[in-house]
Design an enzyme around this catalytic site. Structure first.
Site, mmCIF file in Angstrom:
data_model
loop_
_atom_site.group_PDB
_atom_site.id
_atom_site.type_symbol
_atom_site.label_atom_id
_atom_site.label_comp_id
_atom_site.label_asym_id
_atom_site.label_seq_id
_atom_site.Cartn_x
_atom_site.Cartn_y
_atom_site.Cartn_z
ATOM 1 N N TYR A 1 0.796 -1.235 0.000
ATOM 2 C CA TYR A 1 0.000 0.000 0.000
ATOM 3 C C TYR A 1 0.824 1.278 0.000
ATOM 4 O O TYR A 1 0.441 2.270 0.617
ATOM 5 C CB TYR A 1 -0.981 0.023 1.183
ATOM 6 C CG TYR A 1 -1.602 -1.305 1.519
ATOM 7 C CD1 TYR A 1 -2.353 -1.999 0.568
ATOM 8 C CD2 TYR A 1 -1.437 -1.878 2.768
ATOM 9 C CE1 TYR A 1 -2.921 -3.232 0.865
ATOM 10 C CE2 TYR A 1 -2.008 -3.101 3.074
ATOM 11 C CZ TYR A 1 -2.744 -3.785 2.125
ATOM 12 O OH TYR A 1 -3.294 -5.004 2.419
ATOM 13 N N HIS A 2 1.932 1.308 -0.738
ATOM 14 C CA HIS A 2 2.792 2.494 -0.745
ATOM 15 C C HIS A 2 3.105 2.993 -2.158
ATOM 16 O O HIS A 2 4.269 3.254 -2.472
ATOM 17 C CB HIS A 2 4.109 2.182 -0.018
ATOM 18 C CG HIS A 2 3.939 1.719 1.394
ATOM 19 N ND1 HIS A 2 4.873 0.931 2.044
ATOM 20 C CD2 HIS A 2 2.941 1.930 2.282
ATOM 21 C CE1 HIS A 2 4.457 0.685 3.270
ATOM 22 N NE2 HIS A 2 3.283 1.282 3.444
ATOM 23 N N PRO A 3 2.117 3.189 -3.026
ATOM 24 C CA PRO A 3 2.435 3.678 -4.378
ATOM 25 C C PRO A 3 2.832 5.152 -4.358
ATOM 26 O O PRO A 3 2.244 5.964 -3.647
ATOM 27 C CB PRO A 3 1.115 3.467 -5.130
ATOM 28 C CG PRO A 3 0.052 3.576 -4.071
ATOM 29 C CD PRO A 3 0.674 2.977 -2.837
#
Length: 542
Positions: free
Chosen positions: A473-475
């Site tokens: 969840y770190h784009p």
């Protein structure tokens, strides 16, 4: 919403947009409009830390629930990409882990020509945002909007203690503060939780300021495009529901796009900024050619290893049978019990090989068996060790799937495109197995459920990673900062879109190189720093 003229229009009320709305509206002479596509996020699931498991796993009014295109190096799988929707954005659905990244990450940004973004220059903004439970020190701030605490059970839960001791037994360092003088090692996470409640950006920044007369917050507002006239952003076209009339709000000073790594490039593209051929294919008249819009997509690929636990000390023991209902009622009525916890209070930052100048792997230890974003319910006591690669070489892209502003963007993560990426994750799997094999886990360790002991060779581990790997969840990076002469840069060091006056992008999409850790705190820092730039205030001193 009655007024149509504002000084600033902010698109997106996530981690960055919440900060900018609060900071820009501190000036009573500035009229600020905050447009948010989602709702108010008043659900108990958002408030309750344990609600993260429900919020993250499915598309909902709180979660955009995007999916990628078939991934070329992940067996053609379409990968799930949850993103927060509503006030607070992803800070309203995330795991509440507070990590800044390694200081070297920001010094690297400065070495890329981005003046003002070294660690020494960004640390004051991390500190201004923070209200650290232990008070201020060289690395932490106090009195800021974002409450940061330690997990309530990291020191006394036997499995959390075992996870740290096993790391030491495996020969790794220990660290007392992942955000302090040395990130590397096993230790406790700091969390954006206060008194058993999620402390999102909306809770910290918007809630105290929402009643300001000069701040208008409009929810359910889907942006159609930024209006650009004679090379300047002059307003925003939006609607309050699919099929509803398009409205226009005018910006006399600036439009600030804060919609995140997937939707900020989408909004620029809908506005005619990007690759002219791609825009023309969707019937959009090009306004400005910026080939970097949507490019440079980076994310942390994650794999989860699961074990059963032979003692009833995990979250499953608290919620089995009617336990989940009881836990929810207990939290609702008293604020106590399992609902106060995120289940993720310890972890590590490690190197996959000793010659690296900083950790390239991050571990998250969870008091439950987590599979497929909590979509798979394994009804057993157990625990999970996540391992994610922090510094991927692979780059993906975000582009338009349609000119319809209500359509999802087209996303290709392009995970595992290089051998170094494959090697690092593979080595991470082996490191995790070695840690869990240590004596500290002997009283708890049961069967290895995933990947299972038959998965041992390089080829078998690689196949497991392709089959089960997912985002953590770190784009970032799809509107990256760069010098004005860089043809792939989208914004300059002050987050101004290169080639358009009065338009900035301020969120995780401007990050040029993915930081080593969770990305919520850096996104808030970026917005704090740019708020000062916009208001013409001197940068905070180190």
């Amino acid at each position: 919403m009655r007024a149509t003229d504002f000084d600033y229009i902010i698109i997106g009320a996530g981690s960055a947009g919440s900060v900018l709305a609060a900071r820009l509206s501190e000036d009573p002479q500035s009229r600020v409009l905050l447009l948010e596509a989602g709702g108010r996020n008043g659900s108990i699931l958002v408030k309750m830390p344990a609600g993260v498991g429900t919020l993250i796993k499915q598309k909902s009014k709180h979660n955009w629930g995007f999916w990628t295109e078939p991934e070329p190096h992940m067996d053609g799988r379409r990968l799930y990409q949850p993103r927060g929707k509503g006030l607070g954005g992803s800070s309203a659905i995330n795991g509440m882990v507070y990590i800044r990244g390694h200081p070297r990450d920001y010094d690297q940004w400065r070495q890329m020509g981005l003046e003002g973004w070294s660690f020494a220059e960004t640390l004051p903004y991390f500190k201004r945002a923070e209200n650290f439970v232990d008070g201020p020190n060289a690395f932490h701030g106090a009195g800021g909007p974002l409450t940061v605490t330690w997990g309530e059970r990291a020191d006394n839960h036997p499995l959390y203690r075992a996870s740290i001791e096993a790391g030491r037994q495996a020969g790794h360092k220990l660290t007392d503060d992942f955000n302090g003088h040395d990130q590397e090692g096993f230790g406790r996470y700091q969390l954006t939780i206060a008194d058993g409640q999620r402390w999102s950006a909306a809770r910290g920044y918007l809630a105290p300021t929402a009643k300001r007369a000069n701040l208008t917050i409009q929810t359910s507002a889907r942006t159609h495009r930024v209006v650009i006239e004679n090379g300047r952003a002059t307003g925003v076209d939006f609607s309050l529901g699919e099929g509803k009339p398009v409205q226009r709000a005018n910006a006399t000073r600036e439009v600030l796009v804060c919609a995140g790594a997937f939707q900020s490039p989408q909004i620029l593209q809908l506005s005619g900024i990007g690759d002219p051929e791609m825009l023309a294919a969707h019937g959009i008249a090009p306004v400005l050619e910026r080939q970097g819009v949507g490019a440079n997509l980076q994310d942390h690929l994650d794999v989860s290893l699961n074990w059963t636990c032979i003692q009833p000390v995990t979250i499953y023991n608290d919620i089995k049978g009617l336990g989940q209902l009881k836990a929810g009622l207990q939290y609702l009525l008293t604020g106590k019990g399992t609902g106060r916890q995120n289940g993720l209070e310890t972890g590590a930052f490690l190197k996959s090989r000793p010659d690296l100048d900083r950790p390239d792997l991050q571990l998250h230890f969870v008091l439950a068996i987590m599979q497929d974003h909590a979509k798979v319910a394994v009804k057993k006591d157990g625990f999970t060790m996540h391992v994610c690669q922090l510094r991927p070489e692979s780059r993906g892209r975000v582009s338009l799937a349609s000119a319809d502003p209500y359509a999802d963007p087209s996303i290709v993560m392009n995970f595992l495109a290089t051998e170094e990426d494959r090697r690092a994750v593979r080595e991470g799997v082996r490191i995790v197995r070695n840690v869990v094999a240590q004596a500290a886990f002997d009283p708890f360790r049961g069967e290895e459920i995933m990947p299972g002991l038959v998965v041992e060779s390089d080829a078998a581990i690689d196949a497991f990673i392709r089959e089960k790997g997912e985002t953590i969840y770190h784009p970032v990076g799809t509107c990256r900062m760069g010098r004005a002469d860089d043809p792939m840069a989208v914004v300059d060091k002050d987050c101004r879109v290169i080639g358009v006056a009065g338009l900035r992008v301020v969120d995780a999409s401007v990050i040029p190189a993915l930081i080593g850790g969770n990305t919520n705190a850096p996104t808030i820092m970026i917005a704090e720093k740019i708020a000062d730039v916009i208001r013409g205030r001197a940068a905070l001193a180190a």
